[in-house]
Design a protein around this motif. Structure first.
Motif, PDB file in Angstrom:
ATOM      1  N   ALA A  84     -11.382  -1.016  -6.872  1.00 43.09           N
ATOM      2  CA  ALA A  84     -10.421  -1.450  -5.861  1.00 43.09           C
ATOM      3  C   ALA A  84     -10.026  -2.907  -6.085  1.00 43.09           C
ATOM      4  CB  ALA A  84     -11.020  -1.269  -4.472  1.00 43.09           C
ATOM      5  N   ARG A  85     -10.992  -3.729  -6.409  1.00 45.38           N
ATOM      6  CA  ARG A  85     -10.676  -5.159  -6.611  1.00 45.38           C
ATOM      7  C   ARG A  85      -9.753  -5.345  -7.805  1.00 45.38           C
ATOM      8  NH1 ARG A  85     -16.394  -6.361  -5.707  1.00 45.38           N
ATOM      9  NH2 ARG A  85     -16.592  -6.571  -3.456  1.00 45.38           N
ATOM     10  N   GLU A  86     -10.012  -4.553  -8.842  1.00 46.16           N
ATOM     11  CA  GLU A  86      -9.146  -4.657 -10.022  1.00 46.16           C
ATOM     12  C   GLU A  86      -7.714  -4.258  -9.654  1.00 46.16           C
ATOM     13  OE1 GLU A  86     -12.157  -3.479  -9.891  1.00 46.16           O
ATOM     14  OE2 GLU A  86     -13.293  -3.923 -11.716  1.00 46.16           O
ATOM     15  N   ALA A  87      -7.614  -3.226  -8.825  1.00 47.77           N
ATOM     16  CA  ALA A  87      -6.274  -2.794  -8.400  1.00 47.77           C
ATOM     17  C   ALA A  87      -5.599  -3.902  -7.592  1.00 47.77           C
ATOM     18  CB  ALA A  87      -6.367  -1.512  -7.567  1.00 47.77           C
ATOM     19  N   LEU A  88      -6.372  -4.522  -6.706  1.00 48.73           N
ATOM     20  CA  LEU A  88      -5.820  -5.635  -5.920  1.00 48.73           C
ATOM     21  C   LEU A  88      -5.370  -6.762  -6.834  1.00 48.73           C
ATOM     22  CD1 LEU A  88      -8.336  -5.926  -2.929  1.00 48.73           C
ATOM     23  CD2 LEU A  88      -5.864  -5.552  -2.723  1.00 48.73           C
ATOM     24  N   ASP A  89      -6.218  -7.092  -7.786  1.00 48.97           N
ATOM     25  CA  ASP A  89      -5.904  -8.236  -8.663  1.00 48.97           C
ATOM     26  C   ASP A  89      -4.687  -7.946  -9.530  1.00 48.97           C
ATOM     27  OD1 ASP A  89      -8.000  -9.551  -7.566  1.00 48.97           O
ATOM     28  OD2 ASP A  89      -9.407  -9.178  -9.213  1.00 48.97           O
ATOM     29  N   GLN A  90      -4.673  -6.733 -10.072  1.00 48.29           N
ATOM     30  CA  GLN A  90      -3.533  -6.395 -10.930  1.00 48.29           C
ATOM     31  C   GLN A  90      -2.243  -6.363 -10.111  1.00 48.29           C
ATOM     32  OE1 GLN A  90      -4.292  -3.067 -13.545  1.00 48.29           O
ATOM     33  NE2 GLN A  90      -2.109  -2.699 -13.861  1.00 48.29           N
ATOM     34  N   GLY A  91      -2.346  -5.822  -8.908  1.00 46.23           N
ATOM     35  CA  GLY A  91      -1.178  -5.774  -8.037  1.00 46.23           C
ATOM     36  C   GLY A  91      -0.720  -7.169  -7.643  1.00 46.23           C
ATOM     37  N   ALA A  92      -1.680  -8.008  -7.311  1.00 42.18           N
ATOM     38  CA  ALA A  92      -1.341  -9.376  -6.905  1.00 42.18           C
ATOM     39  C   ALA A  92      -0.623 -10.103  -8.028  1.00 42.18           C
ATOM     40  CB  ALA A  92      -2.611 -10.118  -6.493  1.00 42.18           C
ATOM     41  N   GLN A  93      -1.058  -9.803  -9.230  1.00 44.84           N
ATOM     42  CA  GLN A  93      -0.431 -10.468 -10.369  1.00 44.84           C
ATOM     43  C   GLN A  93       0.980  -9.937 -10.593  1.00 44.84           C
ATOM     44  OE1 GLN A  93      -2.455  -9.868 -14.064  1.00 44.84           O
ATOM     45  NE2 GLN A  93      -1.531 -11.684 -14.979  1.00 44.84           N
ATOM     46  N   MET A  94       1.121  -8.622 -10.550  1.00 43.56           N
ATOM     47  CA  MET A  94       2.458  -8.040 -10.757  1.00 43.56           C
ATOM     48  C   MET A  94       3.431  -8.508  -9.675  1.00 43.56           C
ATOM     49  SD  MET A  94       1.648  -4.080 -11.791  1.00 43.56           S
ATOM     50  CE  MET A  94       3.368  -3.551 -11.737  1.00 43.56           C
ATOM     51  N   PHE A  95       2.916  -8.623  -8.475  1.00 45.37           N
ATOM     52  CA  PHE A  95       3.758  -8.952  -7.316  1.00 45.37           C
ATOM     53  C   PHE A  95       3.974 -10.463  -7.207  1.00 45.37           C
ATOM     54  CE2 PHE A  95       4.094  -9.774  -2.667  1.00 45.37           C
ATOM     55  CZ  PHE A  95       5.169  -8.950  -2.349  1.00 45.37           C
ATOM     56  N   ASP A  96       3.102 -11.203  -7.887  1.00 40.26           N
ATOM     57  CA  ASP A  96       3.045 -12.660  -7.746  1.00 40.26           C
ATOM     58  C   ASP A  96       2.724 -13.039  -6.297  1.00 40.26           C
ATOM     59  OD1 ASP A  96       3.056 -15.352  -8.300  1.00 40.26           O
ATOM     60  OD2 ASP A  96       5.247 -15.541  -8.247  1.00 40.26           O
ATOM     61  N   TRP A  97       1.630 -12.511  -5.836  1.00 41.32           N
ATOM     62  CA  TRP A  97       1.194 -12.761  -4.461  1.00 41.32           C
ATOM     63  C   TRP A  97       1.067 -14.242  -4.192  1.00 41.32           C
ATOM     64  CZ3 TRP A  97       0.784 -10.629   0.161  1.00 41.32           C
ATOM     65  CH2 TRP A  97      -0.055 -11.211   1.114  1.00 41.32           C
ATOM     66  N   ALA A  98       0.417 -14.933  -5.117  1.00 43.42           N
ATOM     67  CA  ALA A  98       0.182 -16.368  -4.907  1.00 43.42           C
ATOM     68  C   ALA A  98       1.512 -17.112  -4.844  1.00 43.42           C
ATOM     69  CB  ALA A  98      -0.697 -16.911  -6.034  1.00 43.42           C
TER      70      ALA A  98
END
Lengths: 292, 210, 796, 332
Positions: free
Chosen positions: C421-435
């Motif tokens: 789940a964390r990997e999915a969050l991290d990959q998603g955050a990166q694709m989405f540019d959450w930061a």
């Protein structure tokens, strides 16, 4: 001809929603037939035996003008007439096909009618001789009936303040109007008024059906009744009564010709009457009820 | 009025009255030809009493088809149950989902929400009419869908494909927004909208290349 | 070397049929003499048939017959019969009429007079819990197999709390506790208490559940719309109390089910029974209007949630109460909801209480992510609220709470086979540019305010122990017999890939056999719960291994040498003794008989597989095996969804600007199809959170969202056109293929990401109900009278 | 009689080829007749088996009813012109863009390809109580289910109600009011011209109809006068879904500008009353101003004066106010 209108409610149950508008046409047709029939009947009926001349002695002490309707009573009558006509027009003219925004006018007229009727009831009980109107008079009725059926039958006895047909009409109109009013009050729950929140579920569908049917029945009955009333009001031989509802008084001749002075005693009140029409709330009293 | 009742008479060649009367309905039973293809031996003869009056010629997928059509019959029903063209789907039958989309003179419309009698004399194209009848070659839209692996359950696919056909005919160079707008009359409950959009864009590309 | 099949984009073999109109869905089948049935639906939400007069209808020319509740198997207790004399919801089928055409059938229905006795009814489940509230059944509102009917009522004290907007402390039929929630709340630095409502919503698959059936020589031929196939045959046999082997079930295509057609549908019994009665094939064309009733719906929840957090954002305690709309025949979404809450936020201390209430509303069933999708949509905005209160990043609070590989959850301390789940969050955050997008959160442009949201959603994604069955026929091709259904996920083809790959075959040399029970179907899962990809890649892998073993043995026996020295590729088997084509191998297998051509079957395969295998015996080399790969723990997949929206504060309208969904579902089997599943599921979730609704008039108990435009499933203009997807792609260790399912988890992710983004665009205000339509958003923004009561259910 | 849906009851289909023939047929069949334009509203009624006309008069074969023509400096749109034709018409797009804009907000491409100007204006309300065939006032019954205390009336009206609380669903109606369009209605007694705003009537006048048209009447064309060509336009429709959805509230406004000042304005809102509401008072208020923020705010407040919510539609009051603000503010 249909008498009722019924529909399938959301649960596919058959429920009454009101009278059939066929009844409205029937009431209109019935009124026309009655009026025409009556007019013809009057025309063809053998002339009444000439009335005995007014007994001068009896006339003694009777004022020339006798107050029949107080100002208050007349105001009530004409208010009620106006509201009733408005109610009928707003109720039925759209059904005839002439459309306009009738609902608000209808319920406001209804409220005015209710107010005037309430006032009339209070007034009649408190200030008028209540029983002068509320006499049934079965014997009197039979005599009238016989006279109508045969001109040879003896003339029925004279009435007190209110002739027999007036009283009968009043009885009917009381019943019909009260039905219309009471059902109308409930029906106001279904429309926008300042008085209450709309709630079609105050009663069940079948109760509402009865209410709507009663309202409709009284409405179409009123078409007939009001038509007949207006017709008689404008008939030549009845105009003196109509005038009394406008002016308040009847003259001595009509009084003596149509009323029984013993039942409608006016002599003692002369002085008061001469003080000015309408100054005294109701100048007359009727005979005690038991004599009828 | 016998003449007018036989469809095929030009709509302008009316005699006494300037209208064409589909048929005189004679009650539910006799007018209910039903949604069976003709020729089914199980149907009582009475059901087809007025059949000849309703025989009309439809142009479907380039072919003239004679068919018995009730006045109140929708095109989708005629296609599916009279002509055997079941590629046109009924998802809602209420002009909402687009599964029944067909082309009427090249314009995408809901087959469920028009009367068959309204398309007399017009050209109807269904999903079955997109392939080349001789070679079996798919239309560019169908090719694009094959390439993009379009659709999931695909109940909506025939309708979407017909709308894509209309789209690329109207606007061969759409943006994704324009394509989405053009396809917005079709629903996909699998919500495979992105892949469908890819198909549409690919179809436009292929069409431009032709 | 054959192409690498696992992970390749290969169009499913039925695509050509689907896009040329050749694909036959249930309503596309015809049979000579076919008649049409129409249903008479109950006009009342709860009623009893007092009397009926069908004489006028039956006398109509063209009417063939009538099927009433007396003609169908009755069901005791809260179990659904296909026709009933005591309808439990408005729209429940009471009887069916068959006629030569639909129009006559419809006219005949109108000629039927039925006197219904209206019975008390309830549409809002909470009302049934009120001390003097109505029950959906005359017998009560709770049923257990052991104790029968009972009545569950909460106390006046509970309702005093509820009506005051507080959390009650009720008794609940379903209750479990782990850890010490009270103590944990006491230790929490932040405790949030919320009232949350999730609406019910209809599945509305594109294809209504039309079906057709006829009998021939005592054999039933049923053409149905179903997600599964082999399991549906058994379900239908069970419902009709007949031998499954006397049924030929045809279900080549299924126009969507989403949980509503798992093993077919109740109404599929009607044509079967009707055609037996009248001796004619019967088509029951279900319309969209009827589908709204006899289709299924996701149950809504009314709930109270208490969440405790430690200063670092870790959730340490959850107290969750759910009242579920169980419909007339019950639903168990609450169980998965409780499990999902525990799994997603790993509080260690949790109390869960639930009451599934019977209501007089259309029946409920699993809908994509049942229970899980709702609870994620309900709880993720509360997690955001905690992050705000604690001054944390909303991604970070999810990372902190997401489970690791050692997670145990639920009342029985369930474990997982794998979790990323964390990997999915991290990959998603990166694709989405959450930061990078953080600065946009709350930014105002005119009346439009930007909102960001994340939703992290797990769901079960596999099961074990099914059978695989395949043949290499003398034409040299591999025929993979699939007992699963063809519901559009492409798993019908994709789960065959491992076998083809093991056997070194090009995909073009593989034929998928499906959709017709007369062709032989092995024991399969019901096609639900996202099990299929995992379960049937394993089963087909096992059968593929069996076939491979036999190929090698036959080659060794024929050409000489050790079987283990033979390898396969390109439709040939090669080894020390030379090579053979698969066509030759198949012929050899037939000649050798025994286990090679299926005359001898493994003992551990399911009894349901045996007849199918026996039917195919002698036709080629048979690979048949049970999935014995074993493995510990539950199989779960995850999706992390990221959304950016613009909320118009003048109108309450939400415009979705961008969406990213990233999944942890093990090995990627078919990328393009996976992407469609991830984004499609997320959009279904977006529809659930934003538009779809289910509305009843409380006075009459009648639903109004019974058209597509009133139920409002999302269309092309309601979705983010800018949407991307990704996959973590880490294999699940308990599967030889490594693939897990994906159908369910995206729904919660999409819904939650949107719900969170809307709250973000409102300055952190959680409306705590779905759907988030402009009316409730605007009422809140403008400080107006709320569009609905806090706990109002079924109001849209 | 048990209820059943989704099967069109039999009718006689009449397909006139001239307006005169259509009017004759209407006169002949009176209340048994049903006019079929695009049919998208009609087929719903038929399929629900709620409306059962004996004769359906399909206008699709009347060439005179189709097309957009120049007329008296303005434009004349035939009642059977499809919404797509309106959306694509160059002059409408350039001079009366608000009409194209409104037409483009109707339902879906397929519906716009088939739905007509006349049908969009004459369509019936979408009140779901009424559309479910419940015997409400509008259906000839004696009650309004939608205004009951707990009724589901989120989509219903906040003003102009009279017993019935349903709203008019047309997207093009407010736009046509904004450009001062005239509706030409014909029957055997000849044509009659109505101002767009007078074409729609409320339930206080006739609770069973949405427009002035009675069974014998036929809407033949819509005339758009030149007066409002190239005005500043504002159109917005708020709905739950991006397609196939009726308005919650929609607004159409036209502003004739002189310099930076509003010379004259016409503003109409739909979805708030049983008929599209023309906001005369707001129009007077904004005339002579620049549409500045203060004016826009006052306009919004004035627009909702007297609005009264039902149980579930209070949100429409601020929504209407905000849309009026936005429309007025759009010219500033």
């Amino acid at each position: 001809m249909e008498f009722w209108r019924s529909v399938a409610n959301p649960w596919d149950q058959n429920v009454l929603i009101g009278v059939s508008w066929d009844l409205m046409w029937a009431a209109v047709g019935g009124a026309v037939l009655f009026l025409v029939g009556h007019a013809i009947w009057i025309k063809t009926r053998p002339a009444e035996a000439p009335q005995a001349p007014v007994d001068r002695a009896a006339a003694a002490g009777i004022p020339e003008r006798i107050q029949r309707h107080s100002l208050a009573a007349r105001i009530f009558h004409w208010t009620m007439s106006a509201t009733m006509l408005v109610l009928l027009v707003t109720a039925f003219v759209p059904v005839f096909g002439f459309q306009f925004a009738w609902v608000q006018v209808h319920w406001i007229a209804g409220v005015l009618l209710i107010a005037s009727v309430l006032w009339h009831v209070v007034h009649a009980i408190g200030w008028q001789d209540f029983w002068s109107m509320f006499q049934l008079g079965i014997d009197e009725g039979m005599a009238h009936l016989k006279h109508v059926l045969s001109s040879k039958a003896p003339a029925p006895p004279k009435a007190g303040k209110y002739p027999f047909d007036h009283r009968m009409y009043h009885h009917v109109i009381v019943v019909v109007s009260l039905a219309a009013i009471i059902t109308g009050v409930f029906m106001m729950v279904r429309i926008d008024t300042p008085f209450m929140a709309r709630n079609p579920y105050l009663f069940g569908d079948s109760t509402w059906g009865v209410i709507y049917v009663l309202h409709g029945l009284s409405g179409v009955a009123l078409i007939f009744l009001i038509a007949a009333h207006i017709y008689f009001a404008i008939r030549p031989e009845k105009r003196w009564i109509t005038w009394s509802m406008i002016r308040g008084w009847v003259d001595r001749e009509h009084y003596l010709a149509h009323h029984d002075p013993e039942k409608w005693v006016v002599a003692e009140k002369v002085a008061a009457l001469q003080g000015g029409t309408g100054a005294v709330a109701d100048a007359t009293v009727s005979a005690p009820r038991g004599e009828d | 009025m016998g003449q007018e009742e036989t469809v095929g008479v030009s709509e302008h060649s009316f005699t006494r009255r300037t209208f064409i009367k589909g048929v005189i309905a004679t009650g539910a039973t006799t007018s209910s030809a039903g949604y069976l293809f003709r020729g089914s031996s199980l149907l009582g003869a009475a059901t087809y009493q007025t059949a000849t009056e309703r025989l009309i010629t439809l142009t479907v997928n380039g072919q003239a088809r004679r068919v018995d059509v009730l006045p109140h019959e929708t095109l989708a029903m005629t296609l599916r149950y009279k002509l055997g063209l079941t590629g046109t789907k009924l998802g809602c039958d209420r002009a909402e989902c687009g599964a029944c989309t067909v082309l009427i003179d090249g314009v995408n419309q809901y087959g469920c929400s028009m009367l068959t009698h309204q398309v007399r004399g017009r050209s109807v194209t269904t999903i079955e009419g997109l392939e080349n009848p001789d070679t079996g070659e798919l239309s560019v839209v169908q090719k694009a869908v094959m390439e993009e692996g379009g659709f999931q359950c695909a109940f909506c696919a025939p309708g979407f494909i017909m709308s894509m056909e209309a789209l690329i005919a109207e606007n061969p160079n759409p943006t994704r927004e324009e394509a989405a707008h053009a396809l917005s009359g079709n629903l996909c409950r699998c919500a495979d909208y992105h892949k469908i959009l890819n198909c549409a864009m690919r179809a436009a590309e292929l069409a431009r290349a032709v | 070397m054959a192409e690498k099949l696992i992970g390749a984009d290969i169009a499913p073999p039925d695509l050509h049929a689907k896009i040329t109109g050749r694909a036959k869905f249930a309503e596309d089948f015809r049979a000579p003499g076919m008649v049409f049935a129409k249903l008479l639906l109950s006009p009342m939400p709860h009623a009893r048939v007092r009397s009926m007069d069908t004489s006028r209808a039956l006398a109509m020319p063209g009417v063939i017959g009538i099927l009433t509740a007396d003609d169908v198997p009755a069901r005791e207790g809260p179990r659904e019969a296909c026709l009933t004399n005591e309808p439990k919801y408005e729209g429940e089928p009471v009887l069916a009429v068959a006629a030569v055409d639909e129009e006559t059938a419809a006219a005949a229905i109108e000629e039927i007079e039925i006197d219904f006795e209206p019975l008390p009814f309830v549409v809002d489940p909470l009302e049934s819990l009120r001390p003097s509230g109505p029950n959906a059944y005359t017998e009560g509102n709770q049923f257990s197999g052991e104790d029968g009917w009972s009545q569950l009522k909460w106390t006046a004290a509970d309702f005093a709390l509820i009506d005051a907007g507080r959390m009650p402390n009720p008794t609940a039929p379903i209750e479990w506790t782990k850890g010490d929630p009270e103590a944990a709340f006491a230790e929490s630095s932040l405790v949030l208490e919320e009232v949350i409502v999730h609406q019910s919503l209809t599945h509305h698959p594109m294809e209504p559940r039309s079906n057709m059936a006829y009998w021939e020589n005592g054999r039933l031929f049923a053409f149905v719309s179903t997600q599964s196939t082999q399991q549906t045959k058994f379900a239908l046999a069970g419902a009709l109390d007949m031998d499954p082997e006397d049924i030929t079930l045809v279900a080549e295509f299924c126009g969507g089910g989403f949980g509503s057609k798992i093993s077919g549908s109740t109404v599929m019994q009607i044509p079967a029974l009707f055609s037996r009665k009248i001796g004619r094939p019967v088509m029951l064309r279900i319309t969209r209007y009827e589908e709204n009733y006899v289709g299924r719906a996701r149950p809504g929840f009314q709930s109270w949630l208490k969440m405790g957090f430690l200063p670092n954002g870790k959730c340490n305690a959850i107290d969750l109460i759910l009242v579920e709309d169980g419909g007339p025949y019950g639903s168990g979404d609450n169980g998965t909801a409780g499990m999902t809450a525990d799994l997603t936020y790993t509080p260690r201390n949790m109390r869960f209480r639930a009451a599934s209430m019977y209501t007089n509303t259309p029946p409920k069933a699993a809908q994509r992510g049942p229970g899980g999708a709702q609870i994620i949509a309900m709880m993720e905005p509360i997690l955001d609220k905690a992050a705000r209160e604690l001054g944390m990043d909303r991604l970070e609070i999810r990372r902190i709470n997401a489970p690791g590989p050692d997670v145990t959850f639920g009342p029985r301390d369930t474990t997982l086979t794998s979790v990323h789940a964390r990997e999915a969050l991290d990959q998603g955050a990166q694709m989405f540019d959450w930061a990078g997008k953080q600065a946009l959160s709350g930014q105002r442009n005119g009346s439009k305010v930007t909102g960001l949201g994340i939703g992290l959603s797990p769901y079960t994604a596999g099961s074990r122990g099914r059978d695989g069955l395949m043949l290499i026929r003398p034409d040299g091709r591999l025929y993979v017999h699939q007992g699963i259904g063809n519901l559009g996920t492409h798993s019908i083809a994709d789960t065959a890939r491992p076998a083809a790959e093991l056997l070194g075959l090009d995909w073009d040399d593989v034929t998928i056999v499906w959709g017709d029970s007369s062709k032989g179907m092995p024991r399969s899962t019901v096609q639900a719960g996202s099990q299929t990809t995992h379960a049937h890649t394993r089963a087909n892998h096992a059968a593929g291994m069996d076939a491979l073993r036999k190929v090698r043995q036959i080659a060794a026996a024929t050409l000489g040498g050790a079987a283990s020295a033979y390898s396969v590729d390109g439709g040939r088997v090669r080894g020390p003794g030379g090579s053979m084509t698969f066509a030759q191998v198949a012929q050899r297998a037939i000649a050798m008989g025994g286990e090679y051509d299926g005359h001898v079957l493994p003992e551990d395969i399911h009894a349901q597989t045996v007849p199918a295998a026996q039917m195919l015996a002698g036709q080629g080399l048979m690979g048949v095996a049970r999935d014995n790969y074993g493995g510990e723990g539950s199989i779960y997949s995850w999706v992390a969804g990221f959304a950016m929206i613009e909320l118009d504060h003048d109108t309450g309208v939400v415009d979705i600007k961008e969406f990213v969904g990233v999944t942890d579902c093990g090995t990627v089997l078919h990328p393009r199809s996976l992407g469609a599943q991830v984004l499609g599921g997320c959009i279904q979730g977006i529809g659930m959170a934003m538009t779809q609704r289910w509305v009843f008039d409380p006075q009459w108990g009648v639903p109004f969202a019974n058209r597509l435009y009133t139920a409002r499933p999302p269309g092309f203009l309601d979705i983010p056109l800018n949407a991307r997807w990704g996959a973590v792609g880490i294999a699940d260790p308990t599967s030889p293929v490594g693939a897990k399912g994906i159908g369910e988890p995206p729904v919660g992710a999409g819904a939650a990401a949107l719900a969170c983004a809307v709250a973000d665009a409102m300055g952190g205000v959680c409306l705590c109900r779905t759907p988030l339509t402009p009316d409730i958003i605007l009422a809140e923004l403008e400080g107006r009278v709320a569009a609905h009561g806090r706990l109002d259910q079924h109001v849209g | 009689m048990a209820k059943i849906r989704d099967m069109i009851p039999a009718f006689e289909l009449l397909q006139p080829t001239t307006i005169e023939a259509a009017i004759d047929l209407l006169d002949e069949h009176r209340s048994g007749a049903w006019v079929l334009a695009g049919g998208l509203d009609s087929f719903d009624w038929f399929k629900d088996r709620i409306k059962r006309p004996s004769a359906v008069i399909d206008l699709g074969g009347i060439p005179e009813l189709t097309g957009i023509r120049d007329a008296e400096g303005g434009l004349e749109i035939g009642a059977m012109t499809t919404l797509t034709s309106i959306v694509r018409h160059p002059r409408i797009r350039s001079e009366y863009s608000i009409v194209a804009d409104a037409a483009e907000h109707v339902a879906t491409p397929q519906i716009r390809n088939q739905g007509t100007m006349g049908g969009n204006l004459a369509q019936d309300t979408r009140c779901w109580y009424y559309r479910s065939g419940w015997p409400c006032y509008r259906a000839g019954g004696n009650t309004c289910y939608a205004s009951a205390p707990q009724a589901m009336n989120r989509e219903h009206c906040i003003m102009g109600r009279s017993r019935c609380v349903a709203v008019n669903p047309s997207d093009t109606a407010p736009a046509l009011i904004a450009v001062d369009a005239k509706m030409i209605v014909e029957n055997t007694s000849g044509p009659k011209v109505y101002d767009a705003e007078d074409f729609f009537i409320g339930p206080s006048i006739d609770i069973t109809r949405m427009t002035v048209m009675k069974p014998r009447d036929l809407l033949t064309r819509v005339h758009i006068p030149a007066a409002w060509a190239n005005a500043e336009f504002y159109y917005e429709k708020v709905r739950d879904r991006g397609s196939w959805d009726f308005q919650l509230v929609s607004i159409a406004a036209a502003f004739r500008m002189s310099g930076g000042t509003i010379e004259e304005a016409r503003i109409a809102v739909n979805g708030v009353a049983p008929y599209p509401v023309r906001l005369d008072a707001v129009e007077r208020l904004v005339a002579g101003t620049s549409g500045d923020e203060a004016t826009a705010n006052r306009a919004g407040d004035l627009a909702i004066a007297g609005a009264r919510a039902l149980r579930h539609n209070d949100y429409k009051i601020p929504m209407m106010r905000n849309l009026v603000r936005r429309a007025v503010g759009s010219v500033a």
